[in-house]
Structure formats: C-alpha cells, structure tokens
Design a protein around this motif. Structure first.
Motif, PDB file in Angstrom:
ATOM      1  N   VAL A 621     -47.604 -64.819   6.246  1.00 25.66           N
ATOM      2  CA  VAL A 621     -47.766 -65.661   5.534  1.00 25.66           C
ATOM      3  C   VAL A 621     -48.672 -66.684   5.778  1.00 25.66           C
ATOM      4  O   VAL A 621     -48.414 -67.914   5.460  1.00 25.66           O
ATOM      5  CB  VAL A 621     -46.398 -66.782   6.740  1.00 25.66           C
ATOM      6  CG1 VAL A 621     -45.076 -65.445   6.587  1.00 25.66           C
ATOM      7  CG2 VAL A 621     -46.430 -66.581   8.153  1.00 25.66           C
ATOM      8  N   MET A 622     -49.587 -66.241   6.455  1.00 26.63           N
ATOM      9  CA  MET A 622     -50.981 -67.302   6.730  1.00 26.63           C
ATOM     10  C   MET A 622     -51.947 -67.469   5.835  1.00 26.63           C
ATOM     11  O   MET A 622     -52.214 -68.241   5.365  1.00 26.63           O
ATOM     12  CB  MET A 622     -52.026 -66.701   7.765  1.00 26.63           C
ATOM     13  CG  MET A 622     -51.015 -66.359   8.968  1.00 26.63           C
ATOM     14  SD  MET A 622     -51.049 -68.605  10.152  1.00 26.63           S
ATOM     15  CE  MET A 622     -50.932 -68.528  11.090  1.00 26.63           C
ATOM     16  N   SER A 623     -51.918 -66.198   5.037  1.00 22.85           N
ATOM     17  CA  SER A 623     -52.862 -66.071   3.673  1.00 22.85           C
ATOM     18  C   SER A 623     -52.049 -67.463   2.771  1.00 22.85           C
ATOM     19  O   SER A 623     -52.626 -68.469   2.506  1.00 22.85           O
ATOM     20  CB  SER A 623     -52.775 -65.177   2.761  1.00 22.85           C
ATOM     21  OG  SER A 623     -53.392 -65.257   1.901  1.00 22.85           O
ATOM     22  N   GLU A 624     -50.741 -67.431   2.911  1.00 21.65           N
ATOM     23  CA  GLU A 624     -50.479 -69.110   1.664  1.00 21.65           C
ATOM     24  C   GLU A 624     -50.487 -69.715   2.376  1.00 21.65           C
ATOM     25  O   GLU A 624     -50.081 -70.699   1.898  1.00 21.65           O
ATOM     26  CB  GLU A 624     -48.790 -68.121   1.197  1.00 21.65           C
ATOM     27  CG  GLU A 624     -48.761 -69.284  -0.053  1.00 21.65           C
ATOM     28  CD  GLU A 624     -46.398 -69.222  -0.061  1.00 21.65           C
ATOM     29  OE1 GLU A 624     -46.238 -69.619  -1.143  1.00 21.65           O
ATOM     30  OE2 GLU A 624     -46.085 -67.386   0.322  1.00 21.65           O
ATOM     31  N   LEU A 625     -50.363 -70.043   3.254  1.00 25.21           N
ATOM     32  CA  LEU A 625     -50.421 -71.541   4.395  1.00 25.21           C
ATOM     33  C   LEU A 625     -51.507 -71.940   4.165  1.00 25.21           C
ATOM     34  O   LEU A 625     -51.871 -73.212   4.183  1.00 25.21           O
ATOM     35  CB  LEU A 625     -49.978 -70.954   5.813  1.00 25.21           C
ATOM     36  CG  LEU A 625     -48.224 -70.725   5.892  1.00 25.21           C
ATOM     37  CD1 LEU A 625     -48.070 -70.936   7.093  1.00 25.21           C
ATOM     38  CD2 LEU A 625     -47.448 -71.627   5.906  1.00 25.21           C
ATOM     39  N   GLN A 626     -52.259 -70.891   4.387  1.00 27.12           N
ATOM     40  CA  GLN A 626     -53.667 -71.621   4.280  1.00 27.12           C
ATOM     41  C   GLN A 626     -54.631 -71.685   2.985  1.00 27.12           C
ATOM     42  O   GLN A 626     -54.984 -73.057   2.893  1.00 27.12           O
ATOM     43  CB  GLN A 626     -55.278 -70.801   5.129  1.00 27.12           C
ATOM     44  CG  GLN A 626     -55.926 -70.941   4.766  1.00 27.12           C
ATOM     45  CD  GLN A 626     -57.345 -69.876   5.602  1.00 27.12           C
ATOM     46  OE1 GLN A 626     -57.115 -68.843   5.490  1.00 27.12           O
ATOM     47  NE2 GLN A 626     -58.527 -70.314   5.680  1.00 27.12           N
ATOM     48  N   GLU A 627     -54.135 -71.189   2.021  1.00 27.11           N
ATOM     49  CA  GLU A 627     -53.584 -71.238   0.388  1.00 27.11           C
ATOM     50  C   GLU A 627     -53.686 -73.361   0.438  1.00 27.11           C
ATOM     51  O   GLU A 627     -53.911 -74.110  -0.031  1.00 27.11           O
ATOM     52  CB  GLU A 627     -53.561 -70.572  -0.082  1.00 27.11           C
ATOM     53  CG  GLU A 627     -54.893 -69.163  -0.176  1.00 27.11           C
ATOM     54  CD  GLU A 627     -55.232 -69.797  -1.074  1.00 27.11           C
ATOM     55  OE1 GLU A 627     -56.579 -70.644  -2.049  1.00 27.11           O
ATOM     56  OE2 GLU A 627     -57.149 -68.887  -0.423  1.00 27.11           O
ATOM     57  N   ILE A 628     -52.219 -73.238   0.730  1.00 25.40           N
ATOM     58  CA  ILE A 628     -52.039 -74.503   0.935  1.00 25.40           C
ATOM     59  C   ILE A 628     -52.123 -75.551   1.521  1.00 25.40           C
ATOM     60  O   ILE A 628     -52.531 -77.075   0.886  1.00 25.40           O
ATOM     61  CB  ILE A 628     -50.313 -74.623   0.856  1.00 25.40           C
ATOM     62  CG1 ILE A 628     -50.001 -73.690  -0.033  1.00 25.40           C
ATOM     63  CG2 ILE A 628     -49.153 -75.688   1.034  1.00 25.40           C
ATOM     64  CD1 ILE A 628     -48.308 -73.016   1.028  1.00 25.40           C
ATOM     65  N   GLY A 629     -53.198 -75.164   2.501  1.00 25.52           N
ATOM     66  CA  GLY A 629     -54.029 -76.384   3.550  1.00 25.52           C
ATOM     67  C   GLY A 629     -54.854 -76.230   2.517  1.00 25.52           C
ATOM     68  O   GLY A 629     -55.644 -77.843   2.604  1.00 25.52           O
ATOM     69  N   ASN A 630     -55.657 -75.667   2.150  1.00 27.56           N
ATOM     70  CA  ASN A 630     -56.368 -76.146   1.854  1.00 27.56           C
ATOM     71  C   ASN A 630     -56.462 -77.072   0.218  1.00 27.56           C
ATOM     72  O   ASN A 630     -57.534 -77.776  -0.392  1.00 27.56           O
ATOM     73  CB  ASN A 630     -57.563 -74.670   1.133  1.00 27.56           C
ATOM     74  CG  ASN A 630     -58.296 -73.646   2.739  1.00 27.56           C
ATOM     75  OD1 ASN A 630     -58.229 -74.679   3.043  1.00 27.56           O
ATOM     76  ND2 ASN A 630     -58.404 -72.585   1.746  1.00 27.56           N
ATOM     77  N   ALA A 631     -55.192 -76.716  -0.720  1.00 29.53           N
ATOM     78  CA  ALA A 631     -55.027 -77.577  -1.855  1.00 29.53           C
ATOM     79  C   ALA A 631     -54.997 -79.021  -1.438  1.00 29.53           C
ATOM     80  O   ALA A 631     -54.484 -79.790  -2.205  1.00 29.53           O
ATOM     81  CB  ALA A 631     -53.817 -77.003  -2.327  1.00 29.53           C
TER      82      ALA A 631
END
Length: 678
Positions: A621-631
C-alpha cells in the motif's frame, strides 16, 4: 606416447566424474532447500543483493502486535446493526509464542539504526533497493486543488447544510448530529489555512494564550466576555481560566470539589473525566496539571468554535452533543462526568440524556452538576431541582454532597439497588442482550444500563498503576483469544514502548512540539501508553475503527482517552487539530472498504501545518499512499522498519508543508492578466 594418452584419458574421466557428482549434489541440495530447509540461504528463490547474509535470531517471527489483535477479530459485523455474539465461539489462542510453544512476553523488536532515522525531507523513493520492493506498484495521482476560502473551518459531517434542511424535526438537537456527505460528494481538495496562520504556541503556554490569527473568531469573546472565559489582547486570545459558574478560576473550583468529596482524589482515583458543554475547556485544561485527562465536548452551535479554541490550547476535545444517539464512548468510561451550566435538560424524555451519562459513568463514579437549580430559590428553578432529585433517586444515584452552587452524585457499584426497586418504577433496566459498548450510530434508549455482574470496569488500580495493569474487561473483547489476552496486552505494550523509545531518542520527540496526537488504529492503546510512560508531554486520542474489535473499554480502563470511528467517513473535529497522526496497519485493512485517497484527504484536513504523519503498513500500500501524500504537497520519505529491508512492512514519514492560503492569494494577485501589458 601411449602412456601420455592413457594418463590424459584417466584425467578426463576423473574430471567428468567430479562434475557429475557436483551437479548431483547441487540439485539434491536445491531440492531439500525448496522443501522447507529455509536456512540454506544460498538456495533462496529471492537472491540477496547484499554481499553479506546473516540470519536474524528472530528469523520467521512476526511482531505486528496490533495486527494480531486486529486479525484475530473474525469477520467484523456491519457497523450499524451488529448481530449478537454467537452462543458458542471456537476460540483460538494468539500471542507471542516462544521456542517451546508457550506464551511469553519475552520477544525482541530489533535495534534501531540511527543512520535510518526517519528525518522528513524531499525524498520520495524508498532508500532500500531489494526485491521485496518490486511488489510495490507505482501509481500516479494528480495534484489536489485548495478548497474555497469559506471551508477554512469545514467539518464535513457537521456542515452538511442540505442534509440538515431535510430533517423532519430539530427539537431534540438533531441538527448537531452527524450527516456525512453522500458517496462521491465528499472532500476532494485540501482545506485552506487562515490568513496569517502561525505555528501554535507550545504547551503549557498555550493553556493561557493562543494566536488570534489561528482561530480568528470573536463571537465567543462578545458573548462570554463578562464571564472570565476569554478575551482578546493585541494579536492573542487570553484565557484567564474562569467559567460561567467558576468566575474565580478553575483551580479554586477544582479545590472546592476536592474538599467536598476527598474520595474523588484527582490524578489517583479519578483519572478520566468527561466535561459536557465545556466552553473553551478551562476545566479540562487545569485538570491536566493534576494528572487527569478530560474529554471536553460541545456542539457546533451559536457560540462558534468552542472546541476549536480548546484544541488550539492543546486540550483534548471533540465536537459532540447529547441529542438522539449514543456518544462514541464505551460504557463505564469516565470516572467523573462534569456539567457546569451546560444548557442540557437532563430530565427530558424520561431522563434519556442522564441515562446516557449513567451508561458512560464508571461504577462508583461521580456526576458533578453546577447550575442555577442547585442554589437559586426561584419557583421554576426549585421545581427543576425536585424533578432532578427524583430522577437521580430512581437511577439509584446517591446525592453525596450539595454545597453552594455544586451538587455531586455517586453511581452505585453494583446492581443491588436496581434489582430491589419496586415493580414498575421507571426507567426500566435495559435488556441483557443489549451491548452497552456498541456506539456507532446507535439510538438512545430510556433504560438503565446494568453494571457488569463480575465487577468488570469498576475494580481498577489507581493511576498510574492502571496504565500497565491488564484490566478485567480484556475478557469481554470479542477476539478469538482467551488465555492469550493478557499476554497480548503485555506484548503490545512492550512492542510500542521499544519503538517509541527509539523515536524519542533518535527523532527528539520531546523537543519537536508534539501536543495533540491521534492514533488512528489504537488496539489496546499501547502507542499512547508508551508516550505516557516515557513522559512525552502530549495527549493521545485513541481511535478504534468500527471494522475491528471494540477495544475501547480496555483503553479507558488504562486511564486513556478513545473514541469509536469509521475511517470511511470524516472525523468530528475542526481542521488543523493534530500535531501528529499515527496509523499502524490501518490502510491495508480499510482499503477493502473505502478509497485510501478519502482517508488521506481527511488526514490532511485535521493535520496542522508543520504536523507529521507516521504510517506503518505493508509494502503493497505504500507506493499509493506516498503518491497521494505528494499530491497533497506533503514531504514524504519511505523507510525500512527496524527489522530491515526484507521485512514486509515499511514506514512512511510525512510532513505537511507550512504554506498558508494567504501566501497563495498574494501570489495570485501579483500575476499579470494574459494578453495585457504592464
């Protein structure tokens, strides 16, 4: 010549034989390694890129203690209509099992590598380069826009104007309840920051003053200016510590209560308090210095932003109201419930609101009422006092002291009085089948909640011993474990204490200004207990998701604060509430129920600028969470846990950027219109 040829043939034959034997040994070894001899690491199906391979002493063990508690909750019931527990439960034992197959709390977390301290920077990729990270699918999320300026103090489920307009009645305060946006109409932008927003004044100074620009609302000053609640001075709001019924200060008021009933014993016997209609929460703010945690609640009403002021001060608080549903706290949660001119009609509808207090009040706990009917000799007020006295008598409460404008009742310690009442006396006892700890969208009923026959919830050690003492109510939690419950409790506490000790030492948690902390998936409250034991000067609101076992009674028995919540819906608090959000194993569970973007946007709404997020979860799940955080324009850093790069968990560290909407506006003003010259 013939001799040479013969020797050569002999040598070739020997070499060929050696090769055949080597090949046979190779495949034999590979066969055995694939059949379970995993310690033959040189035959691993996933070759290591590290030049040195060492076997951990904890090889093959799992340390996600909170996950054990969560995973042992089989097929959680729907949150709105939970079915009764089955008559027969096939119990399984979970816990920490040692090499002899017996339960033990002796386990190793692993040393924390100071070189991997989770300092938030501009990194957006994991620093570990190993095959396990290949399972992480990269996703792309576009940047989120900033919401409109009128959403600066937006609370989604409290500000749903369209839903409130459709209510058939508001006579019982229905307009103050939760009405969340329909699916697809929720938050899809980041809530703006007020003009001139500054880093909050640190605790304990914040108890007495906060920046005006952070909560720029003067309605409360205008309405309550003469009652010693709050006043404005230059660029700050000041809180002199008074209240409507204690204009001479909260400390004097608390001293008076202590003298009236010495057995209340703040900070020892009384540890967890509920303050109803709290104003700016001075009652709870001053109890902090007496080792008491107070949940201050008030509705979002005409005296706007009471709860926002309380949270800006660094005091536990939530938007909540006594209306038609249960509050989101378990039975026997509070050692004392306080109401000082809280404007609640406790006797309406057969005393249904006071019965809700009775449900949440611990056996032997106290109800403190400071109001005009207690002391004013006017006919209408004297009648109100008689009605209140009659109701509390039927509830088997004992009026232990009445002095000046304060009356104090005590709840019984068992059901003897209830069962000895005359037949037909109202209100009746609740059915034994009803779960007094079920609180998510549960309607109030005018009945008396029974006290547990075993004394669970009433027999507690004094503070601070109760923090680490496994409470009796562990046996009531619906998980597939019986013998292992205490071992799980101890193991979770040890697990988080070791991790938090590393955070405190390596990341200087005592120096970075943590005050308001939210644990989004709390388990037994081990994370909050570790912070308390390590004396980090903060308070933690422990959230127990509806999708897992209801561990809230254990959290309150430990002397901590908590609330039930469904993370597929918004949380009942103002924007910019928390300095730190902690989520361990939350997203790998909730992603099956709702969109992770929805949860992350809600986290951004309630996180203060400069606030931090620690997410511990599985790598998938980490990749998607990191992308959302960056967004959302967070700074993110993905790190290995202390177990190393081959562990199935990662830690995502985030920091919300301190960029005000005021800066955005000024930037937009400076832009020149297209097609025009200066």
């Amino acid at each position: 010549m013939k001799l040479f040829v013969g020797n050569r043939n002999s040598t070739i034959f020997k070499i060929s034989g050696l090769v055949l034997i080597s090949v046979a040994c190779f495949f034999l070894g590979k066969h055995w390694s694939e059949d379970g001899f995993r310690r033959l690491l040189f035959f691993s199906a996933e070759p290591s890129r590290s030049p040195i391979v060492a076997i951990s002493p904890d090889f093959g063990k799992t340390y996600n203690i909170s996950g054990l508690i969560y995973d042992s909750h089989p097929n959680p019931p729907p949150p709105l209509t939970p079915p009764p527990p089955p008559d027969n439960v096939d119990l399984k034992v979970f816990g920490i099992v040692n090499e002899n197959g017996t339960m033990s709390d002796q386990f190793q977390i692993g040393d924390y590598d100071a070189d991997l301290t989770e300092t938030v920077g501009n990194q957006t990729e994991s620093d570990s380069d190993n095959d396990s990270s290949a399972t992480m699918v990269r996703v792309s999320v576009g940047r989120f826009e900033i919401c409109s300026e009128n959403m600066t103090d937006y609370i989604p489920c409290m500000d749903n104007v369209e839903a409130i307009k459709k209510l058939n009645s508001t006579a019982r305060g229905e307009r103050f309840e939760r009405y969340c946006p329909e699916e697809g109409l929720g938050l899809n932008c980041t809530v703006p920051i007020p003009r001139g927003y500054q880093s909050p004044i640190p605790w304990p100074r914040s108890r007495d003053e906060v920046w005006f620009s952070n909560v720029p609302h003067t309605r409360l000053v205008e309405d309550k200016g003469g009652q010693n609640w709050i006043y404005k001075e230059n660029d700050k709001f000041k809180f002199p510590g008074g209240g409507t019924q204690f204009i001479h200060g909260a400390d004097n008021y608390l001293d008076q209560i202590s003298k009236m009933i010495p057995d209340i014993s703040f900070g020892n016997h009384t540890r967890v308090v509920l303050d109803v209609g709290c104003g700016v929460a001075s009652f709870g703010a001053y109890l902090m210095s007496r080792n008491v945690l107070t949940m201050s609640i008030a509705p979002k009403d005409v005296h706007e932003n009471q709860i926002q002021f309380a949270l800006e001060r660094g005091v536990p608080a939530m938007v909540a109201a006594f209306t038609t549903r249960r509050l989101l706290y378990p039975s026997q949660a509070f050692d004392l419930v306080h109401c000082s001119r809280c404007r609640i009609n406790w006797t309406r509808d057969d005393g249904i609101l006071l019965l809700e207090v009775n449900r949440m009040l611990r056996a032997g706990g106290y109800f403190v009422w400071a109001a005009q009917p207690v002391y004013k000799h006017e006919k209408a007020l004297e009648e109100q006092w008689e009605v209140m006295l009659n109701l509390t008598t039927r509830l088997c409460w004992v009026l232990v002291k009445k002095e000046g404008y304060i009356a104090i009742w005590q709840k019984p310690t068992n059901n003897t009085c209830y069962l000895s009442r005359d037949a037909g006396v109202m209100p009746p006892l609740c059915n034994t089948e009803e779960d007094p700890d079920s609180v998510w969208y549960v309607d109030l009923k005018a009945c008396i909640t029974r006290i547990d026959d075993h004394g669970y919830g009433g027999n507690l050690a004094p503070w601070p011993t109760r923090l680490q003492t496994p409470p009796d109510r562990l046996q009531t939690i619906q998980i597939d474990s019986y013998i292992a419950r205490k071992e799980l409790f101890v193991a979770e506490s040890k697990y988080w204490k070791e991790i938090i000790s590393n955070y405190v030492n390596a990341l200087h948690w005592k120096q970075i200004g943590l005050r308001n902390v939210l644990d989004m998936r709390a388990g037994f409250g081990g994370f909050a207990a570790a912070l308390a034991e390590l004396k980090v000067d903060c308070w933690v609101l422990n959230v127990v998701p509806v999708s897992g076992p209801n561990t809230l009674p254990v959290i309150y028995d430990r002397g901590l604060l908590g609330v039930m919540h469904d993370w597929c819906e918004p949380f009942d608090t103002y924007p910019r509430t928390y300095d730190l959000l902690h989520a361990a194993g939350l997203f790998s569970i909730e992603r099956k129920r709702c969109n992770m973007t929805t949860i992350m946007l809600e986290m951004d709404r309630i996180l203060r600028p400069g606030g931090r997020v620690y997410i511990r979860d599985t790598i998938n799940v980490m990749s998607e969470l990191q992308e959302i955080g960056n967004a959302m324009k967070w700074q993110t850093s993905l790190r290995d846990t202390a177990e190393g790069p081959h562990a199935s968990y990662r830690v995502l560290l985030c920091e919300k950027q301190f960029e005000s909407s005021d800066t955005k506006r000024r930037t937009k003003k400076k832009r020149k219109p297209k097609g025009k010259r200066a």
